[in-house]
Design an enzyme around this catalytic site. Structure first.
Site, mmCIF file in Angstrom:
data_model
loop_
_atom_site.group_PDB
_atom_site.id
_atom_site.type_symbol
_atom_site.label_atom_id
_atom_site.label_comp_id
_atom_site.label_asym_id
_atom_site.label_seq_id
_atom_site.Cartn_x
_atom_site.Cartn_y
_atom_site.Cartn_z
ATOM 1 N N ALA A 154 0.827 -1.219 0.000
ATOM 2 C CA ALA A 154 0.000 0.000 0.000
ATOM 3 C C ALA A 154 0.859 1.265 0.000
ATOM 4 O O ALA A 154 0.586 2.226 0.711
ATOM 5 C CB ALA A 154 -0.949 0.003 1.200
ATOM 6 N N LYS A 225 1.947 -10.733 -4.664
ATOM 7 C CA LYS A 225 2.899 -9.726 -4.188
ATOM 8 C C LYS A 225 4.329 -10.253 -4.238
ATOM 9 O O LYS A 225 5.261 -9.507 -4.584
ATOM 10 C CB LYS A 225 2.541 -9.310 -2.762
#
Length: 358
Positions: A154, A225
């Protein structure tokens, strides 16, 4: 799908912005965009937004058009809205706040046309290796920028740090970390007293998990990720090289999303057992992903309390980078790794970086 109003014509050289995805992250993006604009920051003109139901020109009132887009009647449009984006010109910016594989498929095509892409969608660089390579190749000419800081952590400086190390001649040996903000929150809060499924419902209500929490619990989000981080480290890791230990029992995985939410109690007994094992060993449970030059793994681990990845709080991501430079002691990067606001902020950071380019 109703006809889309033409994109506004702007002065030569003026960038326009198109937002794809009007959910929690897309909505937070619109609100932050307007807040930054009110503070006088120079941003591309907000021209257009779309979701899977509608596409709208919104040069004057993006917040109002966002509301109307989210209220649009569900249906099966004849053409996906983002496929109708031929009005985008060289230098414009597309912000992908979706989790759509179809939208990610367009990333290299937009870049090849000179359209900048800013994304929170992990499927561009976190899925097929061929697509990730196509994105890298499309951006090598320097005409278009690929802003991906929101895809992992993020907006934490994970990707930028890895790329800077590699560019400086460092060799990455291994990266491991708590990479899911939702799973970090769950295992910071789960104490074996309340049912694990109760914590999952709390995380869902707080917006930390996907609408179907199994996406997080399966480890698929962390797998994507890891692929993004590995490829940024110069390791061309394929999707099949990531071994994933899902927390979702097969019976729960087979249910529809609605049925699965009602059957989350299937998680309770296995997680209670794992928690007791960790307690007996004097450790803690953390959902960890890691990779090196031989492969990657994702799953729940029992860590000693003094382990570098055992710390943190709430939705914190905590990542350890082992390299030639950080051989004796890893470089640790930590900070909030979940939430619409921090993800939207990361998207706007990348948009601002493009806006500053001449």
């Amino acid at each position: 799908m109703s006809a889309v109003a033409p994109l506004p014509l702007l002065a030569a050289g003026e960038r326009r912005l198109a937002l794809l995805g009007t959910g929690t992250v897309g909505s937070a993006f619109v609100h932050r965009y307007q807040a930054l604009q009110a503070r006088g920051l120079v941003l591309p003109a907000f021209a257009w937004l779309a979701n899977s139901r509608t596409a709208r020109a919104c040069a004057q009132a993006p917040a109002l058009e966002l509301l109307q887009a989210n209220l649009a009647a569900r249906g099966v449009p004849a053409q996906q809205p983002w496929a109708d984006a031929e009005g985008l010109q060289r230098g414009d910016v597309v912000v992908d706040a979706t989790a759509s594989d179809e939208v990610a498929h367009w990333h290299p095509q937009w870049l090849a046309r000179g359209v900048h892409v800013v994304t929170a969608n992990k499927l561009g660089q976190g899925a097929q290796l061929a697509r990730a390579q196509a994105i890298a190749d499309s951006g090598q000419g320097g005409a278009a920028h690929y802003g991906d800081s929101a895809t992992v952590g993020a907006g934490l400086p994970l990707l930028s740090s890895l790329r800077a190390l590699v560019a400086g001649g460092d060799r990455i040996h291994r990266v491991e970390g708590v990479l899911s903000g939702s799973l970090a929150w769950l295992f910071h809060h789960y104490d074996g007293q309340r049912a694990f499924s109760t914590h999952v419902r709390d995380a869902l209500a707080a917006g930390y998990t996907e609408p179907d929490p199994r996406v997080d619990l399966s480890g698929e989000d962390v797998r994507r990720k890891l692929l993004i981080l590995a490829r940024a480290s110069g390791i061309a890791l394929g999707a099949g090289q990531v071994q994933v230990d899902s927390l979702v029992p097969a019976a729960l995985a087979a249910l529809s999303p609605v049925e699965a939410l009602a059957a989350l109690s299937q998680l309770d007994a296995p997680l209670q057992q794992r928690w007791q094992q960790a307690r007996d060993q004097g450790g803690c449970l953390r959902f960890v992903g890691g990779f090196d030059h031989h492969g990657a793994s994702v799953g729940l681990r029992i860590l000693p309390l003094d382990h570098p990845l055992a710390g943190g709080a709430q939705t914190d991501n905590r990542v350890a980078i082992h390299s030639d430079r950080y051989l004796a002691q890893p470089l640790l990067i930590q900070g909030p790794g979940a939430g619409a606001d921090v993800t939207a902020a990361a998207l706007l950071d990348d948009v601002l970086a493009i806006a500053r380019q001449r």
